[in-house]
Design a protein around this motif. Structure first.
Motif, mmCIF file in Angstrom:
data_model
loop_
_atom_site.group_PDB
_atom_site.id
_atom_site.type_symbol
_atom_site.label_atom_id
_atom_site.label_comp_id
_atom_site.label_asym_id
_atom_site.label_seq_id
_atom_site.Cartn_x
_atom_site.Cartn_y
_atom_site.Cartn_z
ATOM 1 N N ALA A 128 31.022 26.336 8.889
ATOM 2 C CA ALA A 128 29.774 27.044 8.627
ATOM 3 C C ALA A 128 29.400 26.879 7.157
ATOM 4 N N GLU A 129 28.178 27.259 6.840
ATOM 5 C CA GLU A 129 27.733 27.208 5.449
ATOM 6 C C GLU A 129 28.212 28.455 4.710
ATOM 7 N N GLU A 130 27.997 28.449 3.409
ATOM 8 C CA GLU A 130 28.365 29.586 2.584
ATOM 9 C C GLU A 130 27.595 30.824 3.048
ATOM 10 N N PRO A 131 28.270 31.964 3.181
ATOM 11 C CA PRO A 131 27.574 33.155 3.681
ATOM 12 C C PRO A 131 26.494 33.628 2.709
ATOM 13 N N THR A 132 25.380 34.073 3.268
ATOM 14 C CA THR A 132 24.316 34.665 2.464
ATOM 15 C C THR A 132 24.271 36.149 2.790
ATOM 16 N N TYR A 133 23.987 36.926 1.806
ATOM 17 C CA TYR A 133 24.023 38.364 1.986
ATOM 18 C C TYR A 133 22.619 38.909 2.194
ATOM 19 N N LYS A 134 22.520 39.923 3.027
ATOM 20 C CA LYS A 134 21.229 40.509 3.356
ATOM 21 C C LYS A 134 20.765 41.424 2.226
ATOM 22 N N GLY A 135 19.472 41.395 1.990
ATOM 23 C CA GLY A 135 18.907 42.320 1.028
ATOM 24 C C GLY A 135 18.877 43.728 1.590
ATOM 25 N N ARG A 136 18.943 44.699 0.722
ATOM 26 C CA ARG A 136 19.001 46.084 1.157
ATOM 27 C C ARG A 136 17.731 46.515 1.877
ATOM 28 N N PHE A 137 16.590 45.990 1.464
ATOM 29 C CA PHE A 137 15.322 46.430 2.041
ATOM 30 C C PHE A 137 14.847 45.545 3.189
ATOM 31 N N ARG A 138 15.489 44.398 3.416
ATOM 32 C CA ARG A 138 15.063 43.502 4.489
ATOM 33 C C ARG A 138 15.802 43.728 5.782
ATOM 34 N N SER A 139 16.852 44.509 5.772
ATOM 35 C CA SER A 139 17.640 44.695 6.985
ATOM 36 C C SER A 139 17.750 46.187 7.311
ATOM 37 N N ALA A 140 17.995 46.465 8.564
ATOM 38 C CA ALA A 140 18.132 47.855 9.019
ATOM 39 C C ALA A 140 19.467 48.415 8.535
ATOM 40 N N MET A 141 19.441 49.646 8.065
ATOM 41 C CA MET A 141 20.661 50.297 7.641
ATOM 42 C C MET A 141 21.488 50.607 8.886
ATOM 43 N N SER A 142 22.761 50.223 8.862
ATOM 44 C CA SER A 142 23.606 50.478 10.022
ATOM 45 C C SER A 142 25.045 50.696 9.583
ATOM 46 N N VAL A 143 25.773 51.434 10.386
ATOM 47 C CA VAL A 143 27.183 51.714 10.146
ATOM 48 C C VAL A 143 27.924 51.440 11.441
ATOM 49 N N ASP A 144 28.970 50.628 11.357
ATOM 50 C CA ASP A 144 29.760 50.297 12.533
ATOM 51 C C ASP A 144 30.879 51.315 12.702
ATOM 52 N N ILE A 145 31.118 51.709 13.946
ATOM 53 C CA ILE A 145 32.236 52.590 14.289
ATOM 54 C C ILE A 145 33.138 51.765 15.201
ATOM 55 N N PRO A 146 34.144 51.092 14.641
ATOM 56 C CA PRO A 146 34.893 50.107 15.424
ATOM 57 C C PRO A 146 35.854 50.678 16.456
ATOM 58 N N GLN A 147 36.198 51.954 16.391
ATOM 59 C CA GLN A 147 37.173 52.508 17.323
ATOM 60 C C GLN A 147 36.498 53.491 18.264
ATOM 61 N N GLY A 148 36.422 53.116 19.533
ATOM 62 C CA GLY A 148 35.756 53.945 20.519
ATOM 63 C C GLY A 148 36.461 55.252 20.799
ATOM 64 N N ARG A 149 37.771 55.308 20.578
ATOM 65 C CA ARG A 149 38.506 56.544 20.858
ATOM 66 C C ARG A 149 38.105 57.665 19.910
ATOM 67 N N ASP A 150 37.549 57.324 18.736
ATOM 68 C CA ASP A 150 37.135 58.341 17.776
ATOM 69 C C ASP A 150 35.783 58.965 18.124
ATOM 70 N N LEU A 151 35.031 58.364 19.053
ATOM 71 C CA LEU A 151 33.693 58.849 19.359
ATOM 72 C C LEU A 151 33.699 60.145 20.156
ATOM 73 N N ASP A 152 34.674 60.345 21.030
ATOM 74 C CA ASP A 152 34.799 61.565 21.832
ATOM 75 C C ASP A 152 33.464 61.943 22.484
ATOM 76 N N ILE A 153 32.996 61.084 23.378
ATOM 77 C CA ILE A 153 31.702 61.272 24.033
ATOM 78 C C ILE A 153 31.858 62.239 25.200
ATOM 79 N N THR A 154 30.992 63.243 25.246
ATOM 80 C CA THR A 154 30.981 64.185 26.363
ATOM 81 C C THR A 154 29.552 64.346 26.851
ATOM 82 N N ARG A 155 29.414 64.487 28.151
ATOM 83 C CA ARG A 155 28.095 64.695 28.739
ATOM 84 C C ARG A 155 27.857 66.192 28.897
ATOM 85 N N VAL A 156 26.765 66.671 28.318
ATOM 86 C CA VAL A 156 26.455 68.090 28.379
ATOM 87 C C VAL A 156 25.766 68.413 29.693
#
Length: 126
Positions: free
Chosen positions: A26-54
């Motif tokens: 691949a080519e050298e990685p390019t980094y996204k600008g702060r204002f050109r991309s959507a702000m997002s946070v990854d939560i890599p471990q599903g066991r920490d989500l503790d999803i419950t249906r109300v």
């Protein structure tokens, strides 16, 4: 403040991009600008989500550094008794859109193998 697992996932992705560059895949990685991309946070471990249906339309998710968050239940998710080793939530991603924060779940599901055609042979089958 960014959760530790999300920071580790960012570093792992960055390292993988540079290794691919150094090995010629691949080519050298390019980094996204702060204002050109959507702000997002990854939560890599599903066991920490503790999803419950109300109830029918709403559920609750436990997100790191934020706490319990109410979500709108739009799809069937493998939680509770419906979750097992082959059908489960493996992680999620919080994304900021114009309408607010959204969460996308990564789901591992087992798909059944297609059954053979039982009808008469036609077209290419003949």
């Amino acid at each position: 403040m960014l959760p530790a697992q999300a920071a580790q996932a960012v570093l792992k992705t960055c390292l993988r991009a540079w290794v691919n560059c150094w090995e010629g895949r691949a080519e050298e990685p390019t980094y996204k600008g702060r204002f050109r991309s959507a702000m997002s946070v990854d939560i890599p471990q599903g066991r920490d989500l503790d999803i419950t249906r109300v109830h029918r339309r709403w559920g609750m998710v436990n997100t790191p550094k934020v706490g319990r968050v109410r979500i709108r239940w739009t799809e069937d998710l493998p939680v509770g008794s419906r979750a097992n080793e082959k059908n489960r939530i493996t992680g999620g991603r919080l994304v900021k859109h114009a309408l607010g924060w959204h969460i996308a779940f990564r789901v591992q599901t087992l798909e059944r193998a297609p059954e053979p055609h039982q009808g008469p042979e036609v077209g290419v089958d003949a």
